[in-house]
Enzyme design. Structure first.
Site, PDB file in Angstrom:
ATOM      1  N   CYS A  57      18.132 -12.338  19.563  1.00  0.00           N
ATOM      2  CA  CYS A  57      17.645 -11.349  20.535  1.00  0.00           C
ATOM      3  C   CYS A  57      16.292 -10.794  20.096  1.00  0.00           C
ATOM      4  CB  CYS A  57      18.640 -10.202  20.683  1.00  0.00           C
ATOM      5  SG  CYS A  57      20.279 -10.724  21.215  1.00  0.00           S
ATOM      6  N   CYS A  78      21.094  -8.544  16.681  1.00  0.00           N
ATOM      7  CA  CYS A  78      21.092  -9.996  16.926  1.00  0.00           C
ATOM      8  C   CYS A  78      19.708 -10.584  16.645  1.00  0.00           C
ATOM      9  CB  CYS A  78      21.514 -10.228  18.382  1.00  0.00           C
ATOM     10  SG  CYS A  78      21.146 -11.856  19.026  1.00  0.00           S
TER      11      CYS A  78
END
Length: 103
Positions: free
Chosen positions: A30, A27
């Protein structure tokens, strides 16, 4: 309860104030939050416990907590969820939110 659920419960109850970030290694949001969370961890010191859980390695826990987006931040106070946010967030806002529960 299974062992993973017990482990999550012990994380949540490991300190009066706990922030858990559910993330995924793949991600992009992230990845951008990683240094932000690390900086917040340094700033709050022992005032709060901060944990990061990879949803791919903690799939059962992520499912049981209803995680459907990454990153998802959950702040617990005295073992109870008091704030939740999914997505990339400004580090100062995240820090202020965490500090607002310190007292």
């Amino acid at each position: 309860m299974d062992n993973k659920t017990d482990n999550y419960k012990s994380l949540v109850e490991s300190s009066p104030l706990v922030m858990i970030e559910f993330f995924a290694t793949w991600c992009g949001h992230c990845q951008r939050m990683m240094p932000v969370v690390e900086q917040i961890r340094e700033l709050v010191g022992t005032n709060a416990a901060i944990y990061q859980l990879d949803i791919d390695k903690n799939e059962e826990t992520a499912n049981s907590e209803g995680i459907n987006a990454t990153p998802t931040f959950i702040i617990y106070r005295d073992g109870r969820p008091v704030w939740r946010y999914s997505g990339e967030i400004d580090g100062n806002i995240l820090l202020q939110k965490l500090q607002s529960f310190m007292n």
